[in-house]
Write a protein that holds these residues in place. Structure first.
Motif, short mmCIF file in Angstrom:
data_model
loop_
_atom_site.label_atom_id
_atom_site.label_comp_id
_atom_site.label_asym_id
_atom_site.label_seq_id
_atom_site.Cartn_x
_atom_site.Cartn_y
_atom_site.Cartn_z
N SER A 63 0.84 -1.20 0.00
CA SER A 63 0.00 0.00 0.00
C SER A 63 0.87 1.25 0.00
O SER A 63 0.60 2.22 -0.73
N LYS A 64 1.91 1.25 0.82
CA LYS A 64 2.81 2.41 0.84
C LYS A 64 3.47 2.61 -0.52
O LYS A 64 3.59 3.76 -0.99
N GLN A 65 3.89 1.54 -1.16
CA GLN A 65 4.53 1.67 -2.48
C GLN A 65 3.58 2.27 -3.50
O GLN A 65 4.00 3.05 -4.37
N GLN A 66 2.29 1.93 -3.40
CA GLN A 66 1.33 2.55 -4.31
C GLN A 66 1.27 4.05 -4.08
O GLN A 66 1.18 4.84 -5.03
N VAL A 67 1.31 4.47 -2.84
CA VAL A 67 1.28 5.89 -2.53
C VAL A 67 2.55 6.58 -3.02
O VAL A 67 2.49 7.70 -3.55
N LEU A 68 3.68 5.92 -2.89
CA LEU A 68 4.94 6.50 -3.38
C LEU A 68 4.90 6.73 -4.89
O LEU A 68 5.55 7.65 -5.40
N ARG A 69 4.13 5.93 -5.60
CA ARG A 69 4.04 6.08 -7.06
C ARG A 69 2.96 7.07 -7.49
O ARG A 69 2.85 7.40 -8.67
N MET A 70 2.14 7.54 -6.56
CA MET A 70 1.07 8.47 -6.91
C MET A 70 1.63 9.84 -7.31
O MET A 70 2.69 10.27 -6.85
N SER A 71 0.87 10.52 -8.14
CA SER A 71 1.18 11.91 -8.47
C SER A 71 0.91 12.80 -7.27
O SER A 71 0.22 12.40 -6.31
#
Length: 475
Positions: free
Chosen positions: A453-461
Motif C-alpha cells: 500500500s505504501k509503495q502505491q502511494v509513493l508512485r502516486m502523483s
C-alpha cells in the motif's frame, strides 16, 4: 475484500455545518456522515471532541458532566482538604486524565526541532518490560521501574528519572522526484532515581490518543472483529490481521483487546482504572495497590489519599469517568461531496487501505451495561478500523510483546476525527508515538503488511497524494 468492505466507495455525502447541533439530517446516510449513527454531533473547532453523544437522556447528560469534571480536573497529593480528589502519586506522569488527553484529544511528543528534548513528555509514556510474561500472559514488568516509566513524584518521593528523545532525519523521494523527510525518535533515560534498569529491558512509546467514540468501539461485537481476521486470512496478499486476547481485570477473564496501541486493553473500564493507577497514581477497587516496586521504599511509605484510606477513587466516581469516556461522541464527517475527497476515497480503496481500516459496523451490547448508555447500541458507525494487530515492519517495530501482540505488530487505529486533531490540539502528530507529522507521513512509515500500500502511494502523483490526504482528513 468482501462486498461490505467496498460498497461505500461510490456513495456521496452532504457537507456538514460548522456549528454543533443535536439535530441530525433526516435523509439516509450511505457514506457515513453520521460517523456514530444517532450519537453523532456536528462539530468543528477546538471543542469538537468534547460533546456527549447526541441521543443521551437528560439523566445521562448529567452523569456525563460529573464524569467530565473528574476527568479534567487535577488530583492533589494526600493529605488534603479536598478528600474527593486527593491521593496523587506517589509516582505519576500527569495530574489528570485531561492533561494527557487535552480537550479529549491527542497528545504530542517533544518538538524534534529541539534536538535533545529538555521538556519532559506528558502525553507520551514509555511502557517497560523484560522477557517473560506475568500471571495473565501480559508483559512482565521491569523489576525496578515497573510496567511504565513515571517522571514525576510527590514531595519526599524520588522521581523515577527523565525521558530523553532525540530525532534522526530519514530522507526519501516519491516516484515523481518530490523529496520528503521523516523524523525517527530515539528514546533514552537519564537521572534514574533507583539505579539502572535491567539490561534486557524492552521499551515501547505510547502517545495519548483522542478518546472520541470509545463506547461505540466497545460495542462492536467480538464476532465482527473475528470476522475481520477470518476474511483477511482468506484473502491473497500479505494483509493478515490478528486479534489480541488480553486479561481484563474488571471482567476477570480473557477478552479480545480493542483499546491501546497494541489492542492490549479490552474495555473502557479497565483502561480508565489502569490509567488512574499508572499515570496519576490513584488506586481503585480494580487496582488497589500503589504501583511501587520493592526497590522503591519511599514510594511505598508515601501518604495515601482520602485520609489514608484506599482505594483513593470510589467506585461511583470511577464509574462516572468511565461513562464519560464511553459517551464522548465522534464528530460528523466534513466535505464528503467535495470532488477531491471523492477522488481520494477511490484511491484509499485502490491502495487497499480499507482492508485494515474497515469503514463501518453496527454496534451491539456493551460488556458492562451499567457503565455505558443503551443509546450506543444498534448504531451504524464509521470508525475505519478492523481493531486487529498487523505487522507494520521494522521501521515501526518496538520489539516489545504485549499479550499476543509481537514486537512488530500494532492495532489499526480508528480514523474518525483525524482531520480535526489540528483544530482541537494544534498539531497533526500521528502514529503510536506521534512521530508522523500528518497523514502522508504516517503512510510513509507503514511497512510489513502495509508495504504494498505504501509503495502505491509513493508512485502516486502529487494531485493523487493530496486527494488521498483530503479524504482521510474528511473522516
Amino acid at each position: 475484500m468482501s462486498a461490505r468492505g467496498v460498497v461505500w466507495l461510490g456513495l456521496a455525502l452532504a457537507a456538514s455545518p460548522l456549528a454543533w447541533s443535536d439535530a441530525a439530517p433526516a435523509d439516509a446516510d450511505p457514506l457515513g456522515e453520521r460517523t456514530g449513527g444517532a450519537t453523532t454531533v456536528w462539530a468543528t473547532g477546538k471543542n469538537a471532541f468534547s460533546f456527549p453523544a447526541a441521543n443521551l437522556s437528560d439523566a445521562e447528560r448529567t452523569r456525563f458532566v460529573i464524569g467530565n469534571s473528574f476527568f479534567k480536573r487535577n488530583w492533589v497529593m494526600a493529605p488534603a482538604s479536598t478528600t474527593a480528589r486527593d491521593g496523587l502519586g506517589p509516582h505519576f506522569i500527569a495530574r489528570s486524565c485531561g492533561a494527557c488527553h487535552a480537550l479529549d484529544g491527542r497528545g504530542a511528543p517533544p518538538d524534534f526541532r529541539k534536538g535533545l528534548a529538555d521538556e519532559q513528555p506528558l502525553a507520551l509514556l514509555l511502557r517497560l518490560s523484560v522477557p517473560g510474561t506475568d500471571a495473565h500472559g501480559g508483559p512482565r514488568p521491569e523489576p525496578v521501574y515497573g510496567d511504565q516509566f513515571t517522571n514525576a513524584a510527590v514531595p519526599g518521593v524520588t522521581p523515577e528519572g527523565e525521558v530523553t528523545v532525540r530525532w534522526k532525519p530519514i530522507h526519501g523521494r516519491f516516484a515523481d522526484g518530490t523529496p520528503y523527510t521523516l523524523q525517527q525518535p530515539l528514546y533514552g533515560f537519564r537521572k534514574l532515581g533507583y539505579g539502572p534498569m535491567a539490561k534486557d529491558v524492552r521499551v515501547s512509546p505510547r502517545i495519548a490518543p483522542q478518546v472520541i467514540g470509545m463506547g461505540l468501539l466497545e460495542a462492536i461485537p467480538e464476532a465482527e472483529i473475528e470476522r475481520n481476521a477470518a476474511e483477511q486470512a482468506a484473502m491473497p496478499g500479505p494483509i493478515k490481521g490478528q486479534p489480541n486476547r488480553v486479561w481484563d481485570v474488571v471482567a476477570g477473564r480473557e477478552m479480545i483487546g480493542r483499546f491501546g496501541w497494541k489492542a492490549n486493553v479490552a474495555t473502557i473500564a479497565h483502561q480508565t482504572a489502569g490509567a488512574f493507577h499508572g499515570d496519576i497514581g490513584i488506586t481503585s477497587s480494580f487496582f488497589p495497590e500503589e504501583s511501587c516496586t520493592p526497590k522503591q521504599a519511599d514510594c511505598r511509605a508515601a501518604p495515601r489519599g482520602a485520609r489514608g484510606q484506599t482505594p483513593e477513587i470510589d467506585d461511583k466516581t470511577l464509574h462516572d469517568v468511565i461513562f464519560y469516556q464511553a459517551a464522548l461522541a465522534p464528530p460528523a464527517r466534513r466535505n464528503a461531496r467535495d470532488a477531491q475527497v471523492l477522488r481520494g476515497q477511490r484511491l484509499f480503496a485502490q491502495a487497499q487501505c480499507a482492508v485494515c481500516h474497515r469503514p463501518s459496523y453496527v454496534t451491539g451490547d456493551a460488556p458492562f451495561p451499567h457503565l455505558t448508555s443503551p443509546a450506543l447500541k444498534g448504531q451504524t458507525i464509521w470508525p475505519y478500523t478492523d481493531l486487529l494487530l498487523h505487522d507494520m515492519g521494522d521501521a515501526l517495530a518496538d520489539g516489545r510483546p504485549d499479550f499476543r501482540a509481537n514486537g512488530r505488530q500494532w492495532r489499526t487505529p480508528p480514523l474518525w476525527g483525524i482531520g480535526l486533531i489540528k483544530d482541537v490540539n494544534g498539531h497533526q502528530r500521528l502514529l503510536h508515538d506521534g512521530r508522523a507529522n500528518g497523514v502522508l507521513e504516517a503512510i510513509l512509515w507503514h511497512g510489513g503488511e502495509a508495504e504494498d500500500s505504501k509503495q502505491q502511494v509513493l508512485r502516486m502523483s502529487r494531485e493523487d497524494r493530496e486527494a488521498l490526504v483530503k479524504f482521510v482528513e474528511s473522516l
